[in-house]
Write a protein that holds these residues in place. Structure first.
Motif, PDB file in Angstrom:
ATOM      1  N   ILE A 154       0.875  -1.178   0.000  1.00  0.00           N
ATOM      2  CA  ILE A 154       0.000   0.000   0.000  1.00  0.00           C
ATOM      3  C   ILE A 154       0.913   1.230   0.000  1.00  0.00           C
ATOM      4  CG2 ILE A 154      -1.908   1.178   1.145  1.00  0.00           C
ATOM      5  CD1 ILE A 154      -2.582  -1.728   0.416  1.00  0.00           C
ATOM      6  N   GLY A 155       0.799   2.040  -1.048  1.00  0.00           N
ATOM      7  CA  GLY A 155       1.690   3.190  -1.197  1.00  0.00           C
ATOM      8  C   GLY A 155       1.394   4.297  -0.193  1.00  0.00           C
ATOM      9  N   ALA A 156       2.378   5.147   0.000  1.00  0.00           N
ATOM     10  CA  ALA A 156       2.303   6.197   1.023  1.00  0.00           C
ATOM     11  C   ALA A 156       1.074   7.072   0.821  1.00  0.00           C
ATOM     12  CB  ALA A 156       3.560   7.043   0.999  1.00  0.00           C
ATOM     13  N   GLY A 157       0.410   7.370   1.907  1.00  0.00           N
ATOM     14  CA  GLY A 157      -0.706   8.305   1.869  1.00  0.00           C
ATOM     15  C   GLY A 157      -1.968   7.778   1.226  1.00  0.00           C
ATOM     16  N   ALA A 158      -1.986   6.514   0.861  1.00  0.00           N
ATOM     17  CA  ALA A 158      -3.224   5.965   0.296  1.00  0.00           C
ATOM     18  C   ALA A 158      -4.333   5.989   1.350  1.00  0.00           C
ATOM     19  CB  ALA A 158      -2.999   4.533  -0.183  1.00  0.00           C
ATOM     20  N   GLN A 159      -5.577   6.111   0.869  1.00  0.00           N
ATOM     21  CA  GLN A 159      -6.736   6.112   1.762  1.00  0.00           C
ATOM     22  C   GLN A 159      -7.637   4.949   1.395  1.00  0.00           C
ATOM     23  OE1 GLN A 159      -8.530  10.013   2.190  1.00  0.00           O
ATOM     24  NE2 GLN A 159      -6.586  10.974   1.638  1.00  0.00           N
ATOM     25  N   LEU A 160      -7.878   4.085   2.361  1.00  0.00           N
ATOM     26  CA  LEU A 160      -8.677   2.888   2.114  1.00  0.00           C
ATOM     27  C   LEU A 160      -9.987   3.040   2.870  1.00  0.00           C
ATOM     28  CD1 LEU A 160      -5.775   0.308   2.589  1.00  0.00           C
ATOM     29  CD2 LEU A 160      -6.451   1.539   0.516  1.00  0.00           C
ATOM     30  N   ALA A 161     -11.083   3.052   2.122  1.00  0.00           N
ATOM     31  CA  ALA A 161     -12.399   3.281   2.727  1.00  0.00           C
ATOM     32  C   ALA A 161     -12.773   2.146   3.677  1.00  0.00           C
ATOM     33  CB  ALA A 161     -13.452   3.398   1.625  1.00  0.00           C
ATOM     34  N   ALA A 162     -13.640   2.466   4.619  1.00  0.00           N
ATOM     35  CA  ALA A 162     -14.119   1.462   5.561  1.00  0.00           C
ATOM     36  C   ALA A 162     -14.626   0.239   4.812  1.00  0.00           C
ATOM     37  CB  ALA A 162     -15.240   2.041   6.421  1.00  0.00           C
ATOM     38  N   ALA A 163     -14.322  -0.928   5.330  1.00  0.00           N
ATOM     39  CA  ALA A 163     -14.803  -2.210   4.824  1.00  0.00           C
ATOM     40  C   ALA A 163     -14.233  -2.591   3.473  1.00  0.00           C
ATOM     41  CB  ALA A 163     -16.330  -2.252   4.764  1.00  0.00           C
ATOM     42  N   SER A 164     -13.196  -1.890   3.008  1.00  0.00           N
ATOM     43  CA  SER A 164     -12.655  -2.300   1.713  1.00  0.00           C
ATOM     44  C   SER A 164     -11.799  -3.555   1.862  1.00  0.00           C
ATOM     45  CB  SER A 164     -11.899  -1.165   1.027  1.00  0.00           C
ATOM     46  OG  SER A 164     -11.046  -0.498   1.875  1.00  0.00           O
ATOM     47  N   GLY A 165     -11.753  -4.323   0.769  1.00  0.00           N
ATOM     48  CA  GLY A 165     -10.997  -5.570   0.732  1.00  0.00           C
ATOM     49  C   GLY A 165      -9.902  -5.433  -0.315  1.00  0.00           C
ATOM     50  N   ILE A 166      -8.661  -5.398   0.126  1.00  0.00           N
ATOM     51  CA  ILE A 166      -7.544  -5.048  -0.755  1.00  0.00           C
ATOM     52  C   ILE A 166      -6.802  -6.323  -1.136  1.00  0.00           C
ATOM     53  CG2 ILE A 166      -5.523  -3.572  -0.994  1.00  0.00           C
ATOM     54  CD1 ILE A 166      -7.967  -1.944  -0.234  1.00  0.00           C
ATOM     55  N   PHE A 167      -6.870  -6.660  -2.421  1.00  0.00           N
ATOM     56  CA  PHE A 167      -6.222  -7.883  -2.889  1.00  0.00           C
ATOM     57  C   PHE A 167      -5.096  -7.577  -3.872  1.00  0.00           C
ATOM     58  CE2 PHE A 167     -10.445  -8.994  -1.483  1.00  0.00           C
ATOM     59  CZ  PHE A 167     -10.254 -10.165  -0.774  1.00  0.00           C
ATOM     60  N   ARG A 168      -4.669  -6.308  -3.971  1.00  0.00           N
ATOM     61  CA  ARG A 168      -3.635  -5.935  -4.932  1.00  0.00           C
ATOM     62  C   ARG A 168      -2.892  -4.711  -4.389  1.00  0.00           C
ATOM     63  NH1 ARG A 168      -5.108  -2.417  -9.755  1.00  0.00           N
ATOM     64  NH2 ARG A 168      -3.553  -1.204  -8.635  1.00  0.00           N
ATOM     65  N   ASP A 169      -1.789  -4.362  -5.010  1.00  0.00           N
ATOM     66  CA  ASP A 169      -1.057  -3.176  -4.595  1.00  0.00           C
ATOM     67  C   ASP A 169      -1.899  -1.929  -4.858  1.00  0.00           C
ATOM     68  OD1 ASP A 169       0.959  -4.946  -4.079  1.00  0.00           O
ATOM     69  OD2 ASP A 169       2.261  -4.277  -5.712  1.00  0.00           O
TER      70      ASP A 169
END
Lengths: 334, 334, 334
Positions: free
Chosen positions: C283-298
């Motif tokens: 996960i790159g610097a300063g990225a914002q991941l919304a609530a409940a997101s499912g991250i399967f990639r960079d």
């Protein structure tokens, strides 16, 4: 709401200029009133210093009773008359510093008055009861439970093994299972001049009578006000209740449910497992939230919602059925 | 299954009429048999009182061996011959009251027989071993762990710090990490005349050999039967396993997975993180459940499912791709 | 990275053939070098034995410095020159066995050197400080906290009640709330000849200065390397951080967030509640991941993503709006 001195040590009032100097804050102020406490902007009273961040044109709810308020430069003129503006680059961070000059959270093993333990209460040998705490009639405190200084535990209430409770008033006939955390600081972060800073939390947790709280669930204390769990509300294992959440009576919350800060859940709401509720949301009485729903808005009383972001349950189910129909597996030709 | 007296104190049998009087329940009964235990409707035997709620026309699985059964008026005639109907407004609540007259969960720090600790077992000084518990050869109990009365811990099993275990039989070579809760009451709630009421849980937890349970995971004891975790099953941190769940061998469960009550997971099932499984569901052997899937139905053996509500993984992936294609960002014109 | 002898007891080197015999492994080897440690394939050095599973045609990153490597037959010829192949049916399981012959995790209540506790540190009476641990100036350890052997706790750091910490180096001004688990083994499972087997974890946890970790959160130690949490990172309650995760500075992680093994989170990433991140993701610097997101990639630096599987937040919101429009409730005719 005043900071509760059963849980926080008041280190004495400060004149505003002295307070700023002790905090290392370089701000010119037009007056030097005595500051006796910290509060949120909306609820500040005489003697309180509060803070405001954001654009005052979008609304500023600073109480006219506040004695002083940390603001950024563009908001100083918007304060109510009589509130002394304290212009700083990071208002919330400055407020953190001021709070820590005035008050100190009593540590878990603070020395002090003997706790008042009812003779009929059963306290296991490895349980720890903090100074000034009170344990009611026929209450049970299991091995390894830690009751912080000043905490009040009602009659017939059972505290499970290795539960940890601070800054809290717990009612009668409450059941708290193993590993529960009540009254920890929870999650308040602000930007300071050198990076992320924890925001101190000066509130409490109130757990009313006949509540049950499942194993390893966490209930954080309020930032300035209280986190409240209403009578007969039943909470499953591994639930998260953030600061300032107010939950009514007879609410059901299944595992992995999380309620973000300052949300309000009215009486009789039923939540399936893994429901997530955003901050500052209101769930009306008797609403039913399907398992795994993500609630980012107010929900009217009595309605059933589901999905993430949640919509009325019937609409959500129609959407699922529609998509499945659009992408149905191709049937083999006859 | 009889209530296990290693974990619950039997307070003695009661005639049905005396039992109702002690419970404060105002019900006329046609006979006055001796009641010796409580059970679920389906498994009740001679001496047991059980309960039935719901519409008897949709099916009523009350065992003909039951001695008595709490029912609402409209269901009384549908009981098997020989089962004494006890008509009340809140059958499940009445059954709760009756259970509490007959049995009492032994408190965490019950006095009683010295535990049987194998001389080779290592018990940390701040660990607590309950009355009548047994700790096997070369077992290790870390600081702050709390082993309830009557709990059995097998050979070479390691109990982590601040874990709390009650109403449980733990096999050999089991590894239980820090903060785990095993055997707490879990989440059973019913409506009583004045609001929500906890339903007492009279069962146990069985953890078979070579199981590993991750930090802060919770495994609730059964309501009447047992919660069972099969041999070599491996469970990650922060997992929730509700009452009466039966898990087979060599099952893998990643973090934040939650299994609701009375579901059955067969051998070799693999779950990604955050899988949620509804109650009374059956997952066939070797099924693979993708991370974050929500399972509200039975899953056939050997299949891969995903999404919430879950569908076959291939179908789920097609749906995602199809939606993304429909709503693709518009390309700039050349 | 060598196995840290503050946390693991080194039982002495073994010749390769002796090691295999002690493990009960029946493998012919072409040479008999001395084995002094275990390591991952990529980082193995002289004296280390590592393992490789999979198809060597898809790439094999075994370090040419490794002394020996457990492999299945088809991969033996693909090893770098000078690495002694040890052909076995279950390489990872064999490596587990070898590791357990060479090293042993120090138990929670290992006897040994007195811990070094700064005179200004406050250690509650029911806290346990392991052999060889060090507690810094003005640090506080609350009741029931368990500090494992060799653990280092920095100055002014506060350890909450019933937290359990092992195999870890904790910096200055760190705040760890109630019930936190740091340094447990986490979730590594492999297939052995008779079923699922835990993979031993030989790494550590590094928590840098000014980090805050919320109640009942779990941080697992690395498999061979370290799990690292960077300066000023703030973690909410009930979060799961798996082995080998590397988190930068000033990262915010809300409740129920889970980071799977070996993922990397750069500085300043902000995660809403219940974010799930798969293993081996960046996960790159300063990225914002919304609530409940499912991250399967960079995720690229600075971007906002949401949904599960996650896509750019704008795209995700468009998809939701589009579906709702397609399946809008039918309006009544005028």
């Amino acid at each position: 709401m005043p900071v509760d001195e059963r849980f926080y040590t008041f280190k004495g009032p400060q004149s505003l200029r002295t307070l700023l100097a002790v905090c290392g804050l370089d701000a010119d102020v037009e007056a030097d009133p005595e500051i006796t406490s910290v509060a949120s902007a909306a609820k500040a009273r005489a003697g309180d210093i509060c803070f405001f961040e954001g654009d005052p044109k979008r609304g500023m709810n600073v109480s006219a009773e506040a004695t002083a308020c940390f603001v950024q430069e563009q908001a100083a003129d918007a304060l109510p008359d009589g509130v002394v503006p304290v212009v700083v680059s990071h208002p919330r961070f400055a407020h953190k510093r001021a709070g820590e000059v005035l008050f100190e959270l009593k540590p878990w093993s603070e020395a002090g008055d003997e706790p008042a333990i009812h003779p009929s209460a059963r306290i296991a040998p490895t349980a720890v009861i903090g100074a000034g705490a009170a344990i009611g009639e026929d209450a049970q405190v299991a091995p390894g439970a830690v009751i912080g200084p000043g905490v009040q535990i009602g009659a017939r209430t059972k505290i499970g093994p290795n539960a940890a409770i601070r800054c809290a008033l717990i009612g009668n006939d409450v059941t708290i299972l193993a590993g529960v955390s009540i009254g920890e600081a929870g999650f308040g972060v602000t930007a300071g001049p050198t990076g992320a800073e924890d925001v101190p939390q000066w509130g409490r947790v109130i757990v009313q009578d006949l509540v049950t709280i499942g194993a390893n669930t966490c209930v954080d204390r309020g930032a300035f006000d209280d986190t409240i769990i209403g009578e007969r509300t039943k909470i499953d294992n591994l639930v998260q209740i953030a600061h300032n959440v107010v939950i009514g009576r007879n609410v059901m919350m299944a595992s992995f449910t999380g309620i973000s800060g300052t949300s309000t859940i009215d009486d009789g709401v039923v939540m399936g497992g893994r429901v997530g509720i955003a901050d500052h949301v209101h769930i009306g009485a008797g609403a039913q939230l399907a398992a795994a729903s993500g609630i980012f808005r107010d929900i009217p009383a009595g309605e059933a919602w589901g999905g993430s972001p949640a919509r009325p349950l019937r609409q959500y189910l129609r959407e699922i059925a529609w998509i499945q129909k659009q992408v149905a597996p191709k049937k083999k030709p006859k």
